[in-house]
Design a protein around this motif. Sequence first.
Motif, PDB file in Angstrom:
ATOM      1  N   ASN B  10       0.726  -1.136   0.275  1.00  0.00           N
ATOM      2  CA  ASN B  10       0.225   0.152  -0.025  1.00  0.00           C
ATOM      3  C   ASN B  10       0.583   1.111  -0.104  1.00  0.00           C
ATOM      4  OD1 ASN B  10      -2.157  -1.297   0.070  1.00  0.00           O
ATOM      5  ND2 ASN B  10      -2.993  -1.093   2.242  1.00  0.00           N
ATOM      6  N   LEU B  11       1.869   1.373   0.871  1.00  0.00           N
ATOM      7  CA  LEU B  11       2.648   2.553   0.910  1.00  0.00           C
ATOM      8  C   LEU B  11       3.520   2.841  -0.335  1.00  0.00           C
ATOM      9  CD1 LEU B  11       3.657   4.999   2.347  1.00  0.00           C
ATOM     10  CD2 LEU B  11       5.547   3.489   3.430  1.00  0.00           C
ATOM     11  N   ALA B  14       1.275   4.275  -2.864  1.00  0.00           N
ATOM     12  CA  ALA B  14       1.009   5.599  -2.718  1.00  0.00           C
ATOM     13  C   ALA B  14       2.069   6.492  -2.918  1.00  0.00           C
ATOM     14  CB  ALA B  14       0.471   5.778  -1.115  1.00  0.00           C
ATOM     15  N   LEU B  15       3.086   5.929  -2.684  1.00  0.00           N
ATOM     16  CA  LEU B  15       4.689   6.855  -3.063  1.00  0.00           C
ATOM     17  C   LEU B  15       4.764   6.662  -4.445  1.00  0.00           C
ATOM     18  CD1 LEU B  15       7.142   5.385  -0.334  1.00  0.00           C
ATOM     19  CD2 LEU B  15       6.403   7.769  -0.722  1.00  0.00           C
ATOM     20  N   ARG B  17       2.738   7.503  -6.722  1.00  0.00           N
ATOM     21  CA  ARG B  17       1.932   8.379  -7.375  1.00  0.00           C
ATOM     22  C   ARG B  17       2.583   9.763  -7.460  1.00  0.00           C
ATOM     23  NH1 ARG B  17      -3.406   7.871  -4.164  1.00  0.00           N
ATOM     24  NH2 ARG B  17      -3.773   5.598  -4.483  1.00  0.00           N
ATOM     25  N   LEU B  18       3.355  10.060  -6.638  1.00  0.00           N
ATOM     26  CA  LEU B  18       4.435  11.202  -6.469  1.00  0.00           C
ATOM     27  C   LEU B  18       5.221  11.401  -7.796  1.00  0.00           C
ATOM     28  CD1 LEU B  18       5.570  11.268  -2.685  1.00  0.00           C
ATOM     29  CD2 LEU B  18       3.492  12.141  -3.981  1.00  0.00           C
ATOM     30  N   PRO B  19       5.394  12.566  -8.309  1.00  0.00           N
ATOM     31  CA  PRO B  19       6.150  12.916  -9.417  1.00  0.00           C
ATOM     32  C   PRO B  19       7.569  12.304  -9.399  1.00  0.00           C
ATOM     33  CG  PRO B  19       5.687  14.965  -8.546  1.00  0.00           C
ATOM     34  CD  PRO B  19       4.852  13.848  -7.540  1.00  0.00           C
ATOM     35  N   ILE B  21       8.894   9.396  -8.776  1.00  0.00           N
ATOM     36  CA  ILE B  21       9.328   8.351  -7.985  1.00  0.00           C
ATOM     37  C   ILE B  21       8.413   7.178  -8.618  1.00  0.00           C
ATOM     38  CG2 ILE B  21       8.662   7.168  -5.871  1.00  0.00           C
ATOM     39  CD1 ILE B  21       9.006   9.657  -4.482  1.00  0.00           C
ATOM     40  N   SER B  27       9.705   1.464  -3.532  1.00  0.00           N
ATOM     41  CA  SER B  27      10.015   0.293  -2.589  1.00  0.00           C
ATOM     42  C   SER B  27      11.197   0.712  -1.705  1.00  0.00           C
ATOM     43  CB  SER B  27      10.199  -1.135  -3.324  1.00  0.00           C
ATOM     44  OG  SER B  27      10.975  -1.136  -4.191  1.00  0.00           O
ATOM     45  N   LEU B  29      12.122   3.529  -0.585  1.00  0.00           N
ATOM     46  CA  LEU B  29      11.613   4.342   0.696  1.00  0.00           C
ATOM     47  C   LEU B  29      11.125   3.534   1.349  1.00  0.00           C
ATOM     48  CD1 LEU B  29      10.682   7.596  -1.509  1.00  0.00           C
ATOM     49  CD2 LEU B  29      12.658   7.280  -0.134  1.00  0.00           C
ATOM     50  N   THR B  30      10.011   2.667   0.801  1.00  0.00           N
ATOM     51  CA  THR B  30       9.246   2.071   1.867  1.00  0.00           C
ATOM     52  C   THR B  30       9.849   1.171   2.787  1.00  0.00           C
ATOM     53  OG1 THR B  30       7.377   1.503   0.313  1.00  0.00           O
ATOM     54  CG2 THR B  30       7.474   0.619   2.004  1.00  0.00           C
TER      55      THR B  30
END
Lengths: 201, 201
Positions: B10-11, B14-15, B17-19, B21, B27, B29-30
């Motif tokens: 999920n995370l 969600a990440l 979706r950021l420009p 990334i 993954s 960053l997660t």
Amino acid sequence: MPILPAPVTNLSTALERLPGIGPKTASRLTFFLLRSPDDVSRQLAEALLALKSSTAFCKVCFNITSSSQEVCDVCANPKRANGTICVVEEPLDVIAIESTAAFSGRYHVLHGVLSPIEGIGPEHLRIRELLERLRTEPVTEIILATNPSMEGDATALFLKQQLAPLGIRMTRLARGLPAGGDLEYADQSTLLRALAGRQDM
Amino acid sequence: MPILPAPVTNLSTALERLPGIGPKTASRLTFFLLRSPDDVSRQLAEALLALKSSTAFCKVCFNITSSSQEVCDVCANPKRANGTICVVEEPLDVIAIESTAAFSGRYHVLHGVLSPIEGIGPEHLRIRELLERLRTEPVTEIILATNPSMEGDATALFLKQQLAPLGIRMTRLARGLPAGGDLEYADQSTLLRALAGRQDM
């Protein structure tokens, strides 16, 4: 006089703590979120909060698992207890190996590699837990699948020395040319390993 | 069989979706957040939630302001009402111009540029609000400070045509060689502008 309200600078600062995100990227992301619908930042926030509260480490292999279960799916599966343990650096390595569908044993996640420069010693990794595990679990082979890097090799060597008294077979993943690679562009070290490890055909 | 628990995927989603990334960065960053103390992800989540709830757009210039105030600090300051309005694309541009301390008028943030390819027309920008503002506010000069890009130039040109009937002086930021720049490495278009805009010394 500050031009930006505190919530904006707070988010930028929080984003800057992430690896690979500098001040410019942080403010670009912040302004992207400011412009996008509330949903985007809310879902991200919820995913962040859920991350820690609903995940845990498997009590056996220290891979990531849902916090509702003490033991991960691999460790809970009796078919995977075939006497082989694959020791990896990170949970992401487990996913990579699982994606090959070629390994049917269990894992052990170290959560890092030995790195004297960064002050990471054996006590920071899940090495003690691995030794304890080997005392109770019947194991015939340990695959030291740390990365083929300087730190990964050093960690594998350290583990080999630590585990030698147990008399268990220890292996390391093969080194050589990657699939689809090009001899011409292979670095010296890879080519040396590929030559040394050449196989009859 | 999914290897990763849902909160982790999920995370990552969600990440992503950021420009800027992609799946790999998401993954990375997660897993960084999984390893770091709870504080890091909690503070990030709180900053995200606060972002939308405690910021608002200034009712006059549409710059970002704290939600406790209807009007931003610049618009609230009577000394800044000197008859000059600087029209910019984004709130970040306001910060850039404020950092020079050379502009003492007010701003108007368009929140974008005209871009037919991306389907952004005049109705998506704060152009109507600018026209309304010019009806009530005494203005003697409008600086069209959109970016020196194709879209920025087109937007400035469009605004010039729209505002022409009002008979207000309209200016555009000077184009030429950047400070510390090198003639040898300047692109043709910049050099052409620098030549055309040469000044007596």
